[in-house]
Design an enzyme around this catalytic site. Structure first.
Site, short mmCIF file in Angstrom:
data_model
loop_
_atom_site.label_atom_id
_atom_site.label_comp_id
_atom_site.label_asym_id
_atom_site.label_seq_id
_atom_site.Cartn_x
_atom_site.Cartn_y
_atom_site.Cartn_z
N ASP A 13 -19.96 -14.40 11.03
CA ASP A 13 -20.13 -12.87 10.90
C ASP A 13 -18.95 -12.05 10.25
O ASP A 13 -18.73 -11.01 10.73
CB ASP A 13 -20.63 -12.26 12.29
CG ASP A 13 -21.72 -13.02 13.08
OD1 ASP A 13 -22.78 -13.23 12.06
OD2 ASP A 13 -21.92 -13.34 14.14
N LYS A 16 -19.53 -12.87 5.20
CA LYS A 16 -19.69 -13.87 3.85
C LYS A 16 -20.70 -13.28 3.01
O LYS A 16 -20.58 -13.70 1.99
CB LYS A 16 -20.00 -15.12 4.60
CG LYS A 16 -18.80 -15.88 5.57
CD LYS A 16 -19.43 -17.00 6.02
CE LYS A 16 -20.39 -17.15 7.05
NZ LYS A 16 -20.16 -16.37 8.45
N GLY A 40 -27.05 -15.25 9.96
CA GLY A 40 -27.45 -14.02 9.62
C GLY A 40 -26.58 -13.19 8.89
O GLY A 40 -25.51 -12.88 9.18
N HIS A 41 -26.94 -12.83 7.60
CA HIS A 41 -25.86 -12.30 6.66
C HIS A 41 -26.41 -10.98 6.35
O HIS A 41 -27.75 -10.79 5.85
CB HIS A 41 -25.98 -12.73 5.38
CG HIS A 41 -25.20 -14.40 5.51
ND1 HIS A 41 -24.35 -14.66 6.48
CD2 HIS A 41 -25.83 -15.37 5.19
CE1 HIS A 41 -24.12 -16.19 6.39
NE2 HIS A 41 -25.09 -16.58 5.78
N GLN A 223 -22.13 -19.96 9.14
CA GLN A 223 -21.16 -19.99 10.18
C GLN A 223 -19.81 -20.13 9.87
O GLN A 223 -19.58 -19.20 8.91
CB GLN A 223 -21.61 -21.54 10.99
CG GLN A 223 -22.95 -21.43 11.92
CD GLN A 223 -24.12 -21.60 10.94
OE1 GLN A 223 -24.17 -22.20 9.88
NE2 GLN A 223 -25.13 -20.62 10.75
N ASN A 299 -28.94 -12.15 13.92
CA ASN A 299 -30.05 -13.29 14.34
C ASN A 299 -30.81 -13.15 15.64
O ASN A 299 -32.11 -13.20 15.74
CB ASN A 299 -29.38 -14.54 14.15
CG ASN A 299 -30.29 -15.58 13.67
OD1 ASN A 299 -31.32 -16.03 14.51
ND2 ASN A 299 -30.34 -16.38 12.57
#
Ligand code: GDP
Ligand code: IMO
Ligand code: MG
Length: 439
Positions: A13, A16, A40-41, A223, A299
């Site tokens: 987080d 990215k 989760g982006h 990640q 997420n």
């Protein structure tokens, strides 16, 4: 050439997705090399917010071919849900390509993820519950199902049977759950085969031919370094290799073709799930970072644990990934803090460590040694050059650069694509010699 890798330097987080999106207009392919829908982006484009889980953030750039690499584990239900959700918002998802060698996350992997966590009790990892660990266990255990297996019904059935023989024993006898039917799983997976078929290609051939033609390939790691199953804070990690080496394996691009490895570094530290975190804050400052930074997992909706910047972690991440550049994110979140502590070393039972200690026990005992930098109060969100930044913010960035041993090439001052200070080009120019890591 060139090939560029984006790697999270902390516990995920870091931003990215935004960094990938930033480079989107200048790259031809964006490949996700590892992980699955545990990521989760969040990407904000002109005020519009997109949340990506399984798909690479590059999908938001119209000229990019997004690719799910061989190192990814794919939940097909999640894949098509995400495709439909983006399509309904006008994003062209027709260019998506998926490796025939990528593994499948089946429903029993999700069940096993959840029951294993429960079984671990106080030693639980705090996984996302997406079945990622069990899917990678099957891959390493040679019991996995690959995307290509969906195109051969008889092979698929044999593989599902092989995988379930042992799992049903576990589910029924150890975890007190019902057994899973081979046919139910086989038919469930086959139902996706025809929709999947046009997207599935030999992605290693696709990506390497693109590099041969001089096109730009970006590997967007999911990640982060300290969630890496080899280099992270094991066992509180994910089950893939989100480090730069894993990007090569997970996309089939050789290390000699990589020109840049860009570490994404948050101006402070966050973590979701269990595990050691030396600079974690339990006071009003932790709350400040959590609230001001909007630190809630995309997420699972869990609040992220927050702490000050940890320089030994970043320096170590720079070494094992070979960072050529750093993108520093969320500097704006620190605005308004009078004195900003930053961890420069650890005190482990009276011994001072300037680098990561060798063992997990030492890391668990690590007490941060802080130095403080004067803060700033000016709103920095509209800054677009280093000179626009208040002097104290510039000094903070400079100190982080010194401690990291690597140049900071861009700085995030807000969530939107535009809220960025560009310092050095993140992509090498044509014919430019590759830049060697400074770390
Ligand atoms: P990822 O998983 O590494 O892509 O990061 P996430 O998207 O999970 O979390 C990063 C969060 O920070 C997202 O909500 C982004 O929109 C946001 N973000 C990224 N860069 C910046 C920045 O420079 N400033 C601020 N305020 N937010 C940012
Ligand atoms: P992005 O790509 C933050 C964490 C989970 C848990 C551990 C193992 O958005 O940075 P898993 O479900 O992978 O077996 O969970 O890893 N984790 C993440 N934390 N960001 C992520 O992805 C993560 N993906 C997994 O919280 O602690
Ligand atoms: Mg994330």
């Amino acid at each position: 050439m060139p090939a560029v890798v984006i790697v999270g330097a902390q516990w995920g987080d870091e931003g990215k997705g935004k960094a990938t999106d930033l480079l989107g207009e200048s790259v031809d392919f964006v490949v996700k090399p590892n992980g699955g829908n545990n990521a989760g982006h969040t990407v904000v484009v002109k005020g519009e917010k997109f949340e990506l889980k399984l798909l690479p953030a590059g999908i938001l750039s119209p000229q990019v071919t997004p690719v799910i690499g061989n190192g990814v584990v794919v939940n097909l239900e999640a894949l098509f849900e995400e495709i439909e959700s983006l399509s309904s918002r006008g994003v062209d998802t027709g260019r998506l390509r998926i490796s025939a060698n990528a593994h499948i996350v089946a429903p029993y992997h999700q069940t096993l993820d959840k029951v294993t966590e429960r079984f671990l009790g106080s030693r639980a990892i705090g996984t996302t519950g997406r079945g990622i660990g069990p899917a990678y266990m099957d891959k390493a255990g040679r019991l996995g199902i690959r995307v290509q297996d969906l195109f051969d019904e008889s092979i698929l059935r044999q593989k599902v049977e092989g995988a379930l023989r042992q799992k049903n024993e576990l589910l029924v006898k150890l975890f007190n759950r019902r057994a899973v039917e081979v046919e139910e799983i086989t038919q469930g997976l086959l139902a996706y085969a025809e929709r999947l078929r046009p997207m599935v290609v030999d992605t290693t051939e696709l990506l390497n031919s693109a590099l041969d033609r001089g096109e730009v390939v970006l590997m967007e790691g999911g990640q982060a370094t300290y969630l890496d199953v080899d280099h992270g804070t094991y066992p509180f990690v994910t089950s893939s290799n989100p480090t730069a080496g894993g990007a090569c394996t997970g996309s089939g691009i050789g290390p000699t073709r990589i020109d840049r490895v860009i570490g994404i570094v948050k101006a402070y530290t966050t973590r979701v799930g269990a595990g050691p975190f030396p600079t974690e804050l339990f006071d009003q400052w932790g709350e400040f970072l959590q609230k001001t930074g909007g630190e809630v997992g995309v997420n699972t909706g869990r609040p992220r644990r927050c702490g000050w910047y940890d320089a030994p972690m970043i320096r170590h991440a720079g070494r094992i990934n070979g960072f050529t550049d750093i993108v520093l994110t969320k500097l704006d979140v620190l605005t308004g803090i009078e004195e900003i502590p930053l961890c420069v070393a650890y005190d482990v039972d009276g011994v001072i460590y300037h680098d990561m200690p060798m063992t997990q026990t030492e890391f668990h005992h690590a007490v941060p040694v802080y130095e403080t930098m004067p803060g700033w109060t000016e709103d920095i969100r509209s800054c677009r050059t280093l000179e626009d930044l208040p002097e104290n913010a510039r000094a903070y960035v400079q100190r982080l650069e010194e401690l990291a041993g690597c140049r900071i090439s861009a700085i995030g001052v807000g969530p939107d694509r535009e809220d960025t200070i560009a310092v050095h080009d993140l992509l090498p120019g044509p014919g430019e010699a590759r830049s060697l890591p400074a770390a």
